[in-house]
Design a protein around this motif. Sequence first.
Motif, mmCIF file in Angstrom:
data_model
loop_
_atom_site.group_PDB
_atom_site.id
_atom_site.type_symbol
_atom_site.label_atom_id
_atom_site.label_comp_id
_atom_site.label_asym_id
_atom_site.label_seq_id
_atom_site.Cartn_x
_atom_site.Cartn_y
_atom_site.Cartn_z
ATOM 1 N N ALA A 55 4.126 0.197 1.031
ATOM 2 C CA ALA A 55 4.710 0.310 2.377
ATOM 3 C C ALA A 55 5.622 -0.887 2.645
ATOM 4 O O ALA A 55 5.422 -1.962 2.073
ATOM 5 N N GLY A 56 6.586 -0.687 3.524
ATOM 6 C CA GLY A 56 7.429 -1.791 4.009
ATOM 7 C C GLY A 56 8.096 -2.571 2.892
ATOM 8 O O GLY A 56 8.697 -2.004 1.968
ATOM 9 N N THR A 57 7.969 -3.875 2.988
ATOM 10 C CA THR A 57 8.595 -4.757 2.004
ATOM 11 C C THR A 57 8.074 -4.486 0.590
ATOM 12 O O THR A 57 8.831 -4.539 -0.387
ATOM 13 N N SER A 58 6.799 -4.177 0.479
ATOM 14 C CA SER A 58 6.230 -3.914 -0.849
ATOM 15 C C SER A 58 6.853 -2.658 -1.463
ATOM 16 O O SER A 58 7.033 -2.570 -2.679
ATOM 17 N N ILE A 101 1.300 -1.527 -4.735
ATOM 18 C CA ILE A 101 1.850 -2.866 -4.493
ATOM 19 C C ILE A 101 1.538 -3.214 -3.048
ATOM 20 O O ILE A 101 1.925 -2.473 -2.127
ATOM 21 N N GLN A 103 0.910 -6.886 -0.576
ATOM 22 C CA GLN A 103 0.653 -8.308 -0.380
ATOM 23 C C GLN A 103 -0.795 -8.503 0.031
ATOM 24 O O GLN A 103 -1.530 -9.246 -0.595
ATOM 25 N N SER A 104 -1.211 -7.836 1.096
ATOM 26 C CA SER A 104 -2.545 -8.058 1.674
ATOM 27 C C SER A 104 -3.651 -7.359 0.898
ATOM 28 O O SER A 104 -4.800 -7.779 0.931
ATOM 29 N N GLY A 105 -3.305 -6.260 0.272
ATOM 30 C CA GLY A 105 -4.333 -5.443 -0.376
ATOM 31 C C GLY A 105 -5.187 -4.679 0.625
ATOM 32 O O GLY A 105 -6.222 -4.116 0.275
ATOM 33 N N THR A 107 -3.637 -2.548 3.216
ATOM 34 C CA THR A 107 -2.835 -1.552 3.930
ATOM 35 C C THR A 107 -3.498 -0.169 3.869
ATOM 36 O O THR A 107 -3.682 0.394 2.785
ATOM 37 N N VAL A 153 4.359 -12.875 9.624
ATOM 38 C CA VAL A 153 4.309 -11.407 9.544
ATOM 39 C C VAL A 153 5.413 -10.887 8.617
ATOM 40 O O VAL A 153 5.212 -9.956 7.837
ATOM 41 N N ALA A 154 6.572 -11.496 8.684
ATOM 42 C CA ALA A 154 7.673 -11.079 7.808
ATOM 43 C C ALA A 154 7.390 -11.554 6.384
ATOM 44 O O ALA A 154 7.226 -12.749 6.125
ATOM 45 N N GLN A 162 6.243 -10.179 -6.112
ATOM 46 C CA GLN A 162 6.019 -8.805 -6.595
ATOM 47 C C GLN A 162 7.070 -8.425 -7.635
ATOM 48 O O GLN A 162 6.760 -7.851 -8.688
ATOM 49 N N LEU A 237 15.235 -4.605 7.039
ATOM 50 C CA LEU A 237 13.862 -4.641 7.573
ATOM 51 C C LEU A 237 13.540 -6.026 8.114
ATOM 52 O O LEU A 237 12.990 -6.175 9.212
ATOM 53 N N LYS A 238 13.918 -7.050 7.348
ATOM 54 C CA LYS A 238 13.651 -8.426 7.771
ATOM 55 C C LYS A 238 14.319 -8.701 9.107
ATOM 56 O O LYS A 238 13.724 -9.243 10.017
ATOM 57 N N GLU A 241 12.632 -6.670 12.065
ATOM 58 C CA GLU A 241 11.293 -7.000 12.540
ATOM 59 C C GLU A 241 11.218 -8.338 13.257
ATOM 60 O O GLU A 241 10.401 -8.491 14.150
ATOM 61 N N VAL A 354 -1.606 -3.979 8.101
ATOM 62 C CA VAL A 354 -1.696 -2.769 8.902
ATOM 63 C C VAL A 354 -2.879 -1.959 8.381
ATOM 64 O O VAL A 354 -2.773 -1.219 7.404
#
Length: 357
Positions: A55-58, A101, A103-105, A107, A153-154, A162, A237-238, A241, A354
């Motif tokens: 999702a998103g940046t990933s 993929i 960042q947080s794992g 989502t 957050v960004a 990644q 996106l950056k 947001e 999220v």
Amino acid sequence: EKGTYPHFMLKEIDEQPFVMRKIINEYQTEDSELKLDKNVRQAMKDCDRIYIIAAGTSYHAGLVGKAFIEKLANIPVEVHIASEFSYNMPLLSVKPLFIFISQSGETADSRAVLVRIKEMGHPALTITNVPGSTLSREADYTLNLYAGPEIAVASTKAYTAQIAVLAILAVDTAKAKCLELDFDPMQELAIVANAMEVLTDQKETIEELARDYLSKTRNAFFIGRSTDYYVCMEAALKLKEISYIQAEGFAGGELKHGTIALIEEGTPVIAISTQENVNYSIRGNVQEVVARGANDMVISMKGLEQDTDAFVIPQVHELLTPLVSVVPMQLLAYYAALHRDCDVDKPRNLAKSVTVE
Ligand code: M6R
């Protein structure tokens, strides 16, 4: 801790060269061989198609990863937005491998896909910055990003981490399959790290560009072709947001199919050109928007630059240009948000992870 930095985002942008070097160290043996979990290597060798879910940046990093894996390791790759996957589940190949993929794992949209494909019995690899996270625990294999905690957050350093790990994974697979390869990822990533440092030292120039082009505008467009297009999506996106400017990243060739109707006197159009094979065409697109009044800003790579370009990034291997071209984009978004008095690290309506679908 932020230390002397005013915001975590700026600190995390600056950390990117160190993250590249950390990744080089962690994924290399003492005799400079690639160091990767042998089970991951086997899973990559065994599959006939890869499904990247994010999702998103990933997701944007996944698009770049697809190019690496297809070009270097010769495996077809599909990249899917996690929240859309369930509605439009593609016809799966005989031996699929799923790569998550995140960042947080954590989502939830990605986890929902993971649960579903595990029920179907398919193997899963998670690429994450948080090895003990849900997506990491519930997948068969994990690759760590080694980016250190990302607080803003960004997402910035997780994105470049990644992409670096995906490049290493693609090369490792190519080697495991005995494919011919003319690309040393560690050497090239070291060059990237230095290039990133050159860019993070040019904050004043980028701040000025942000002030001139973005401090007053209501909207902005990013155009690029090939992998530059993927970076444009991330740049938009950056900007959205954290500065709340309506922004869109799109493929240069699509302009004439509709989007050019939005260009008015003074509309900022930021073009990225780092690929020799698209340089001519994207500059043609810039001329088209300038003829309609756009306020153009061209970011090009050394060797492809023209006198009127706003910013030139150092030369790196053509596969890895997203790692470098994204840095001025992150800084542009950062300074645009500052000039507009936005809360950079905690933009409105957004959470770092999220965890609801
Ligand atoms: O933790 P994840 O990488 O799974 O998060 C995915 C997105 O929520 C995340 O990348 C989001 O788009 C960022 N705020 C973008 O900067």
